[in-house]
Design an enzyme around this catalytic site. Structure first.
Site, PDB file in Angstrom:
ATOM      1  N   ARG A  46       0.893  -1.165   0.034  1.00  0.00           N
ATOM      2  CA  ARG A  46      -0.122  -0.052   0.025  1.00  0.00           C
ATOM      3  C   ARG A  46       0.858   1.092   0.051  1.00  0.00           C
ATOM      4  NH1 ARG A  46       2.188   1.837   3.867  1.00  0.00           N
ATOM      5  NH2 ARG A  46       0.818   3.574   3.724  1.00  0.00           N
ATOM      6  N   GLY A  47       0.364   2.211  -0.091  1.00  0.00           N
ATOM      7  CA  GLY A  47       0.978   3.468  -0.308  1.00  0.00           C
ATOM      8  C   GLY A  47       0.991   3.732  -1.838  1.00  0.00           C
ATOM      9  N   ALA A  48       0.781   5.205  -2.195  1.00  0.00           N
ATOM     10  CA  ALA A  48       0.506   5.509  -3.590  1.00  0.00           C
ATOM     11  C   ALA A  48       1.979   5.054  -4.364  1.00  0.00           C
ATOM     12  CB  ALA A  48       0.351   6.847  -3.848  1.00  0.00           C
ATOM     13  N   ARG A  89      -7.649   0.303  -6.706  1.00  0.00           N
ATOM     14  CA  ARG A  89      -7.572   1.138  -5.653  1.00  0.00           C
ATOM     15  C   ARG A  89      -7.594   2.523  -6.441  1.00  0.00           C
ATOM     16  NH1 ARG A  89      -4.385   1.010  -0.456  1.00  0.00           N
ATOM     17  NH2 ARG A  89      -6.122   2.064  -0.045  1.00  0.00           N
ATOM     18  N   GLN A 193      -2.272   2.547   9.974  1.00  0.00           N
ATOM     19  CA  GLN A 193      -0.950   2.566   9.456  1.00  0.00           C
ATOM     20  C   GLN A 193       0.008   3.332  10.201  1.00  0.00           C
ATOM     21  OE1 GLN A 193      -4.053   2.789   7.646  1.00  0.00           O
ATOM     22  NE2 GLN A 193      -3.825   2.115   5.636  1.00  0.00           N
ATOM     23  N   ASP A 234      -1.874  10.837  -2.212  1.00  0.00           N
ATOM     24  CA  ASP A 234      -2.222   9.682  -3.175  1.00  0.00           C
ATOM     25  C   ASP A 234      -2.651  10.363  -4.526  1.00  0.00           C
ATOM     26  OD1 ASP A 234      -3.047   8.518  -0.247  1.00  0.00           O
ATOM     27  OD2 ASP A 234      -2.917   6.726  -1.855  1.00  0.00           O
ATOM     28  N   ASN A 244      -5.347  12.372   0.722  1.00  0.00           N
ATOM     29  CA  ASN A 244      -4.399  11.402   1.296  1.00  0.00           C
ATOM     30  C   ASN A 244      -5.508  10.600   2.003  1.00  0.00           C
ATOM     31  OD1 ASN A 244      -1.521  10.556   2.110  1.00  0.00           O
ATOM     32  ND2 ASN A 244      -1.864  11.700   3.839  1.00  0.00           N
ATOM     33  N   LYS A 245      -4.668   9.856   3.102  1.00  0.00           N
ATOM     34  CA  LYS A 245      -5.399   8.901   3.896  1.00  0.00           C
ATOM     35  C   LYS A 245      -6.607   9.809   4.650  1.00  0.00           C
ATOM     36  CE  LYS A 245      -5.591   5.357   4.627  1.00  0.00           C
ATOM     37  NZ  LYS A 245      -6.450   4.689   3.819  1.00  0.00           N
TER      38      LYS A 245
END
Ligand code: MRU
Length: 347
Positions: A46-48, A89, A193, A234, A244-245
């Site tokens: 995960r993470g862009a 995603r 996270q 992201d 973002n998150k």
């Protein structure tokens, strides 16, 4: 030595399973594009930026599934795999960006070199991310002073990229310059996270970290303990609105109230000039169970509705600067981000 977030072995993509950290260190081996799709969906990776790199290798694996394909069939398999992975995603633009590069490479490659060119392109996406994060870190470190405490949300570190990280890369770079930086990490509900991943990787790198419940960020800012906020992104719209998150926007609102600088660190591959503003950024909604239960134990009564958007969009006017590998962008972002993108050769 940090464990690699991902590793291409030539016939498989190995992923450090981020769903199990910090309690177990397990490497997942993906040998088919379906394995990569599943790993992305479940947040094994995960993470862009890391998603973009993994998707590039996922395209390579799509060609391993069938034997004896003609070049036209191979190109069709690549295009189908690209569309499939890009849907997995939808907020992280790096996935669409990376699979777009793979499709373009497939279209441009002579038939005899198709697989070799695709392999080179996937490796280039990974190598460029490693390099971008080092350069980004060096630019961002100039914004930090010795002794600063930084608040971050989610994980924008080595675990979220091919290596080093974006927001955490800035902290690592400042540390390499001899600055003593400490970090407040929001735990980042619902999937933690910040608590599980950011705290784990910072400790591995010897950076002191204090984990907070998300609702405690206001109190550390009110107490004057935070020099700045550093987060990843992201997808960044042309006007500087940044997805973002989920929870990042709340941190930005607090930062403005308490006059704490709010910085977004992201490679230029996260810029999406096809979207004018944050209103056009698709926001992934995830399974209600992620909010309704933890560790298999239900925390919400059956019958209550649950809302689970994975991201939110911080309006550009709450962002003091973007830190990219091409340099730092300040408002007005329409022009400063476009100039950085040109620096990448993005037009
Ligand atoms: O749902 P996740 O864990 O993939 O969300 C990750 C984030 O929001 C990160 O901050 C973002 O992708 C930037 S990573 C360098």
């Amino acid at each position: 030595m940090r464990l690699p977030t991902l590793k291409w072995t030539g016939d498989a993509l190995e992923l450090l399973d981020q769903t199990l950290l910090p309690n177990e260190v397990v490497i997942r081996r993906c040998v088919a594009v379906a394995d990569v799709y599943d790993a992305i969906k479940r947040l094994v990776v995960r993470g862009a930026p890391a998603l973009g790199v993994a998707a590039g290798y996922g395209i390579l694996l799509s060609l391993r599934a069938e034997s004896e394909m003609r070049p036209a069939e191979m190109r069709q398999v690549v295009e189908d795999a690209a569309a499939h992975l890009a849907s997995c995603r939808p907020t992280a633009v790096n996935v669409a960006w990376a699979v777009g590069r793979m499709v373009a490479a497939a279209r441009a490659a002579p038939d005899a070199e198709l697989e070799a060119r695709l392999t080179a392109e996937a490796r280039a996406i990974e190598a460029e991310d490693r390099e971008a994060n080092r350069r980004l870190g060096a630019h961002g470190a100039a914004l930090l002073r010795d002794g600063d405490a930084v608040l971050t949300h989610c994980n924008a570190g080595a675990l979220a990229t091919a290596d080093y990280g974006t927001a955490l890369g800035v902290i690592y770079a400042a540390g390499e310059q001899g600055k003593r930086i400490t970090v407040y990490a929001d735990e980042t509900r619902p999937l933690l996270q910040g608590a599980r991943l950011t705290a784990w990787e910072l400790l591995q790198s010897g950076v002191p970290v204090t984990v907070l419940c998300d609702d405690m960020a206001a109190s550390v800012m009110a107490a004057g303990k935070v020099a700045c906020v550093l987060v990843g992104a992201d997808r960044i719209a042309a006007n500087g609105d940044a997805a973002n998150k989920v929870g990042t926007m709340a941190v930005a609102v607090l930062a403005r109230y308490f006059r704490v600088p709010f910085y977004v660190a992201a490679p230029t591959s996260t810029l999406d000039t096809n979207v004018a503003s944050g209103r056009d950024i698709p926001i992934e909604e995830r399974d209600a169970e992620e909010v309704a239960a933890w560790g298999g134990v239900r925390t919400v009564p059956v019958g209550a509705a649950v809302y689970n958007p994975a991201f939110d969009v911080t309006p550009a006017n709450l962002i003091d600067a973007f830190i990219t590998e091409e340099g730092i962008a300040r408002p007005p972002f329409e022009t400063s981000l476009a100039a950085l993108r040109r620096g990448r050769g993005g037009g």
